[in-house]
Design a protein around this motif. Structure first.
Motif, PDB file in Angstrom:
ATOM      1  N   VAL A 103       0.870  -1.166   0.064  1.00  0.00           N
ATOM      2  CA  VAL A 103      -0.039   0.020   0.126  1.00  0.00           C
ATOM      3  C   VAL A 103       0.936   1.043  -0.118  1.00  0.00           C
ATOM      4  O   VAL A 103       0.700   2.132  -0.817  1.00  0.00           O
ATOM      5  N   LEU A 104       2.058   1.405   0.810  1.00  0.00           N
ATOM      6  CA  LEU A 104       2.816   2.372   0.934  1.00  0.00           C
ATOM      7  C   LEU A 104       3.445   2.773  -0.235  1.00  0.00           C
ATOM      8  O   LEU A 104       3.713   3.864  -0.783  1.00  0.00           O
ATOM      9  N   VAL A 105       4.293   1.525  -1.179  1.00  0.00           N
ATOM     10  CA  VAL A 105       4.695   1.765  -2.311  1.00  0.00           C
ATOM     11  C   VAL A 105       3.857   2.360  -3.371  1.00  0.00           C
ATOM     12  O   VAL A 105       4.378   3.231  -4.068  1.00  0.00           O
ATOM     13  N   LEU A 106       2.525   1.685  -3.404  1.00  0.00           N
ATOM     14  CA  LEU A 106       1.686   2.015  -4.358  1.00  0.00           C
ATOM     15  C   LEU A 106       1.233   3.593  -4.280  1.00  0.00           C
ATOM     16  O   LEU A 106       1.283   4.385  -5.273  1.00  0.00           O
ATOM     17  N   LEU A 107       1.232   4.090  -3.151  1.00  0.00           N
ATOM     18  CA  LEU A 107       0.704   5.388  -2.713  1.00  0.00           C
ATOM     19  C   LEU A 107       1.956   6.421  -3.075  1.00  0.00           C
ATOM     20  O   LEU A 107       1.506   7.388  -3.708  1.00  0.00           O
ATOM     21  N   GLU A 147       5.887   9.555 -17.874  1.00  0.00           N
ATOM     22  CA  GLU A 147       5.822   8.636 -18.917  1.00  0.00           C
ATOM     23  C   GLU A 147       6.245   7.528 -18.243  1.00  0.00           C
ATOM     24  O   GLU A 147       5.620   6.254 -18.356  1.00  0.00           O
ATOM     25  N   LEU A 148       7.610   7.434 -17.653  1.00  0.00           N
ATOM     26  CA  LEU A 148       8.268   6.217 -17.195  1.00  0.00           C
ATOM     27  C   LEU A 148       7.705   5.796 -16.041  1.00  0.00           C
ATOM     28  O   LEU A 148       7.494   4.451 -15.899  1.00  0.00           O
ATOM     29  N   ASN A 149       7.341   6.595 -15.158  1.00  0.00           N
ATOM     30  CA  ASN A 149       6.798   6.108 -13.905  1.00  0.00           C
ATOM     31  C   ASN A 149       5.543   5.401 -14.086  1.00  0.00           C
ATOM     32  O   ASN A 149       5.046   4.506 -13.152  1.00  0.00           O
ATOM     33  N   PHE A 150       4.684   5.675 -15.258  1.00  0.00           N
ATOM     34  CA  PHE A 150       3.710   4.969 -15.279  1.00  0.00           C
ATOM     35  C   PHE A 150       3.875   3.311 -15.519  1.00  0.00           C
ATOM     36  O   PHE A 150       3.169   2.545 -15.006  1.00  0.00           O
ATOM     37  N   ALA A 155       3.524  -1.880 -13.426  1.00  0.00           N
ATOM     38  CA  ALA A 155       4.149  -3.104 -13.101  1.00  0.00           C
ATOM     39  C   ALA A 155       3.725  -3.587 -11.472  1.00  0.00           C
ATOM     40  O   ALA A 155       3.466  -4.717 -11.086  1.00  0.00           O
ATOM     41  N   LEU A 156       3.470  -2.658 -10.465  1.00  0.00           N
ATOM     42  CA  LEU A 156       3.166  -2.960  -9.427  1.00  0.00           C
ATOM     43  C   LEU A 156       1.486  -3.024  -9.333  1.00  0.00           C
ATOM     44  O   LEU A 156       1.257  -4.033  -8.444  1.00  0.00           O
ATOM     45  N   VAL A 157       0.787  -2.697 -10.045  1.00  0.00           N
ATOM     46  CA  VAL A 157      -0.586  -2.982 -10.192  1.00  0.00           C
ATOM     47  C   VAL A 157      -0.631  -4.423 -10.682  1.00  0.00           C
ATOM     48  O   VAL A 157      -1.466  -5.292  -9.825  1.00  0.00           O
TER      49      VAL A 157
END
Length: 220
Positions: A103-107, A147-150, A155-157
């Protein structure tokens, strides 16, 4: 066998955030793919309001939603993962130790995506509401990060979905149904988490939504 009971774990505020984020993430991806960038900006600002709400709710919300409740030490997270292949009943009235870190990483990655999106500019017709505040070189760099962060976010999703499936198939724990209904089957000795205030949640949602609307107007 261990006696269990039905416990309300996920309050409506957390479930509404989760599923609204799922819908809006898909919307943001689709609108970027088809070039509907005006709607991409609107979707992104709505996600910003949602994430703003979740960050505040993580401090003042119900027991299961609070960061202080579900964020454990890295050692606890690794200890939990070592038992991933062991079939056992779910004993967590909220996120487990590894799930809390997810959760923390996704946020955190979402915040990077949203923050860079505020300054992004396609150099044609669409720009983030704050892109005019920085120099061209800066918004070009932030657009590239956006764009790169998406890709990292995607990948996290995928990892998150894979983990939910893994828990169901390997550990025989259903993490999906509780996020839909709010209810978990837990051992009798585990106390149900205290839910947060509906009035407070609506107030926070209103304020973060107002902030997102203001940014939309700022961007014209």
């Amino acid at each position: 066998m261990e006696a269990i009971k039905r416990v309300l774990v996920w309050e409506w505020q957390v479930r509404a955030f989760h599923w609204a984020l799922v819908i809006l993430f898909a919307t943001s991806w689709l609108t970027a793919e088809i070039g509907a960038l005006d709607w991409h900006v609107r979707s992104g600002l709505t996600i910003l309001a949602l994430v703003g709400f979740r960050l505040v709710w993580g401090l003042v919300g119900g027991d299961a939603a609070r960061f202080a409740t579900f964020v454990k030490s890295p050692r606890a997270a690794f200890a939990h993962l070592r038992g991933f292949c062991r079939i056992e009943p779910d004993r967590e009235p909220g996120h487990n130790a590894a799930g809390g870190w997810m959760v923390l990483v996704l946020l955190a990655v979402l915040c990077v995506q949203l923050g860079t999106g505020l300054f992004a500019n396609d150099d044609i017709s669409t720009e983030g509401p704050l892109s005019h505040l920085v120099r061209r070189a800066t918004w070009k760099a932030l657009t590239a990060v956006h764009e790169l962060n998406f890709d990292l976010l995607l990948a996290l999703v995928v990892l998150h979905i894979g983990a939910v499936i893994g828990y169901r198939v390997i550990k025989k724990q259903d993490l999906l149904r509780p996020m839909i209904t709010g209810w978990k089957m837990l051992p009798l000795g585990i106390a149900p988490p205290k839910p947060g205030s509906t009035l407070l949640a609506l107030l926070i949602m209103s304020l973060t939504g107002l902030g997102a609307w203001f940014l939309l107007q700022l961007g014209g």
